[in-house]
Design an enzyme around this catalytic site. Structure first.
Site, mmCIF file in Angstrom:
data_model
loop_
_atom_site.group_PDB
_atom_site.id
_atom_site.type_symbol
_atom_site.label_atom_id
_atom_site.label_comp_id
_atom_site.label_asym_id
_atom_site.label_seq_id
_atom_site.Cartn_x
_atom_site.Cartn_y
_atom_site.Cartn_z
ATOM 1 N N ARG A 105 0.881 -1.178 0.000
ATOM 2 C CA ARG A 105 0.000 0.000 0.000
ATOM 3 C C ARG A 105 0.912 1.220 0.000
ATOM 4 O O ARG A 105 1.720 1.396 0.924
ATOM 5 C CB ARG A 105 -0.891 0.002 1.241
ATOM 6 C CG ARG A 105 -1.560 1.340 1.469
ATOM 7 C CD ARG A 105 -2.661 1.290 2.489
ATOM 8 N NE ARG A 105 -3.837 0.636 1.939
ATOM 9 C CZ ARG A 105 -5.045 0.698 2.488
ATOM 10 N NH1 ARG A 105 -5.241 1.376 3.606
ATOM 11 N NH2 ARG A 105 -6.068 0.082 1.932
ATOM 12 N N HIS A 132 -7.348 0.794 -6.335
ATOM 13 C CA HIS A 132 -7.534 -0.089 -5.166
ATOM 14 C C HIS A 132 -8.216 -1.376 -5.668
ATOM 15 O O HIS A 132 -9.386 -1.631 -5.368
ATOM 16 C CB HIS A 132 -8.399 0.641 -4.121
ATOM 17 C CG HIS A 132 -8.348 0.050 -2.757
ATOM 18 N ND1 HIS A 132 -7.579 -1.046 -2.428
ATOM 19 C CD2 HIS A 132 -8.987 0.409 -1.604
ATOM 20 C CE1 HIS A 132 -7.743 -1.328 -1.152
ATOM 21 N NE2 HIS A 132 -8.593 -0.472 -0.623
ATOM 22 N N GLN A 135 -10.152 -3.954 -3.398
ATOM 23 C CA GLN A 135 -11.422 -3.438 -2.895
ATOM 24 C C GLN A 135 -12.553 -3.713 -3.899
ATOM 25 O O GLN A 135 -13.630 -4.171 -3.522
ATOM 26 C CB GLN A 135 -11.293 -1.923 -2.658
ATOM 27 C CG GLN A 135 -12.547 -1.316 -2.094
ATOM 28 C CD GLN A 135 -12.844 -1.821 -0.685
ATOM 29 O OE1 GLN A 135 -11.991 -1.756 0.186
ATOM 30 N NE2 GLN A 135 -14.038 -2.331 -0.460
ATOM 31 N N ASP A 221 -17.155 7.196 -1.208
ATOM 32 C CA ASP A 221 -15.925 7.033 -0.425
ATOM 33 C C ASP A 221 -15.659 8.377 0.252
ATOM 34 O O ASP A 221 -16.324 9.379 -0.058
ATOM 35 C CB ASP A 221 -14.778 6.639 -1.385
ATOM 36 C CG ASP A 221 -13.486 6.279 -0.672
ATOM 37 O OD1 ASP A 221 -13.486 6.142 0.566
ATOM 38 O OD2 ASP A 221 -12.445 6.143 -1.365
ATOM 39 N N CYS A 261 -16.173 1.470 0.745
ATOM 40 C CA CYS A 261 -14.966 0.682 1.040
ATOM 41 C C CYS A 261 -14.565 0.773 2.508
ATOM 42 O O CYS A 261 -13.894 -0.104 3.020
ATOM 43 C CB CYS A 261 -13.823 1.118 0.128
ATOM 44 S SG CYS A 261 -13.308 2.825 0.367
ATOM 45 N N ARG A 289 -13.423 -8.706 1.610
ATOM 46 C CA ARG A 289 -12.017 -8.418 1.288
ATOM 47 C C ARG A 289 -11.165 -9.655 1.562
ATOM 48 O O ARG A 289 -10.310 -10.037 0.765
ATOM 49 C CB ARG A 289 -11.496 -7.242 2.134
ATOM 50 C CG ARG A 289 -11.979 -5.867 1.731
ATOM 51 C CD ARG A 289 -11.398 -5.405 0.403
ATOM 52 N NE ARG A 289 -9.936 -5.377 0.390
ATOM 53 C CZ ARG A 289 -9.193 -4.389 0.899
ATOM 54 N NH1 ARG A 289 -9.766 -3.319 1.421
ATOM 55 N NH2 ARG A 289 -7.866 -4.426 0.827
HETATM 56 N N1 NVA Z 1 -9.884 6.641 -1.154
HETATM 57 C C1 NVA Z 1 -9.478 6.232 0.173
HETATM 58 C C2 NVA Z 1 -9.663 4.760 0.339
HETATM 59 C C3 NVA Z 1 -9.300 4.233 1.700
HETATM 60 C C4 NVA Z 1 -9.464 2.752 1.801
HETATM 61 C C5 NVA Z 1 -8.020 6.624 0.376
HETATM 62 O O1 NVA Z 1 -7.219 6.455 -0.548
HETATM 63 O O2 NVA Z 1 -7.702 7.123 1.461
HETATM 64 N N1 CP Z 2 -11.076 -0.260 2.574
HETATM 65 C C1 CP Z 2 -9.809 -0.305 2.991
HETATM 66 O O1 CP Z 2 -8.868 -0.534 2.230
HETATM 67 O O2 CP Z 2 -9.650 -0.105 4.348
HETATM 68 P P1 CP Z 2 -8.302 0.154 5.131
HETATM 69 O O3 CP Z 2 -7.796 1.506 4.735
HETATM 70 O O4 CP Z 2 -8.689 0.087 6.581
HETATM 71 O O5 CP Z 2 -7.314 -0.923 4.775
#
Ligand code: NVA
Ligand code: CP
Length: 307
Positions: A105, A132, A135, A221, A261, A289
């Site tokens: 990540r 993502h 997801q 989101d 998500c 997930r």
């Molecule tokens: N769009 C959000 C998703 C978190 C799972 C982010 O990138 O922070």
């Molecule tokens: N939806 C998701 O990826 O959650 P986290 O940021 O908690 O991993």
């Protein structure tokens, strides 16, 4: 390195591969639910690299690999040499000699591409600024499980044109469904960034209620994604009319699902009434997930197994 399959973007797999993966997920989930031990990845090690925060991604990958008989190692930028300037290429060389699969990540998609290019083992994108994919696998599996095939259906995306939105757009190309997007002015989708090949599966609407009309899924989101915190105040103002609330859900089909998500901010991108209401499938979505990622890791490490 060649001959290694990675999952860096949704379009890395074909529709036929997703059909297989969703079938596998169903079986793997059923094993889990009935307490059947299934350890095809015993002795296999997953390394998870986090350059951004996470609850679900860490939990679902770590629990998932353990349930398949393997183990997980957690690295983050703060206390590894990645945070002190060791290149991602060098890290890939080393990590992939001691592990069987890597989940990362991070910020730019280019980082996961560079990691994969220097890895001997499969690399999975656990979220970048651009995408993502895990997801959206979980989201689509959740829809299929509860409502049937996604082909030809309509997903309404309300809010920010972010990494999750981009991935929906890619998925629509691969799996042949429609995405109706409504963002505030100035936050529209950049077609290039979304990796769009055309607009056959995608329409933009200035009014979010129009985007939600007759949708099978209404999803949103956070208004401010990780890495964009400096814009928070400005975004709160710009997105105020883009909350998924009961009125918006009434525009969608009566059996539409609400997906998110997570993490969610009730009172911002979604009202508490919708988030906690009867059309919300967010907890199944979060659980899924883990199930889809178990199928994904099995596929990347063992290929197709007999169902
Ligand atoms: N769009 C959000 C998703 C978190 C799972 C982010 O990138 O922070
Ligand atoms: N939806 C998701 O990826 O959650 P986290 O940021 O908690 O991993």
């Amino acid at each position: 390195m060649t001959n290694v399959r990675h999952f860096l973007q949704f379009k890395d797999f074909s529709r036929e591969e997703f059909d297989y993966l969703f079938e596998r997920t169903r079986w793997i989930k059923a094993q889990f639910k009935s307490y059947q031990q299934y350890w095809p990845l015993s002795d296999r090690t997953l390394v998870m690299i986090f350059e951004k925060a996470s609850t679900r991604t860490r939990l679902s990958f770590e629990a998932g690999i353990q349930q398949l008989g393997g183990s997980a190692i957690y690295l983050n930028t703060r206390d590894s040499q990645l945070g002190r300037g060791e290149s991602v290429e060098d890290a890939a060389q080393v990590i992939s000699r001691m592990s069987d699969v890597i989940m990362i990540r991070t910020f730019e998609q280019a980082i996961v591409e560079r990691l994969a290019a220097h890895s001997r083992v499969p690399v999975i994108n656990g979220l970048t600024n651009e995408y993502h994919p895990c997801q959206i696998m979980a989201d689509i599996f959740t829809f299929i499980e509860q409502r049937g095939p996604i082909q030809g259906r309509t997903v309404a995306w309300i809010g920010d044109s972010n990494n999750v939105c981009n991935t929906w757009l890619q998925a629509a190309e691969v799996l042949d469904f429609n995405v109706h997007v409504s963002t505030p002015p100035g936050y529209e989708i950049e077609a290039k960034r979304a990796g769009l090949h055309g607009t056959r599966h995608f329409k933009q609407f200035s009014n979010p209620l129009d985007a939600a009309k007759n949708a099978d899924i209404v999803t949103t989101d956070v208004w401010t994604s990780m890495g964009f915190e400096a814009e928070n105040e400005e975004r709160l103002r710009a997105f105020a009319d883009w909350q998924v609330d009961a009125e918006m859900m009434r525009m969608a089909r009566p059996d539409a699902l609400f997906l998110h998500c997570l993490p969610a901010h009730r009172g911002e991108e979604v009202s508490a009434e919708v988030m906690d209401g009867p059309q919300s499938a967010v907890w199944d979505e979060a659980e899924n997930r883990m199930h889809v990622q178990k199928a994904l890791m099995e596929y990347l490490l063992l290929g197709r197994v007999k169902v």
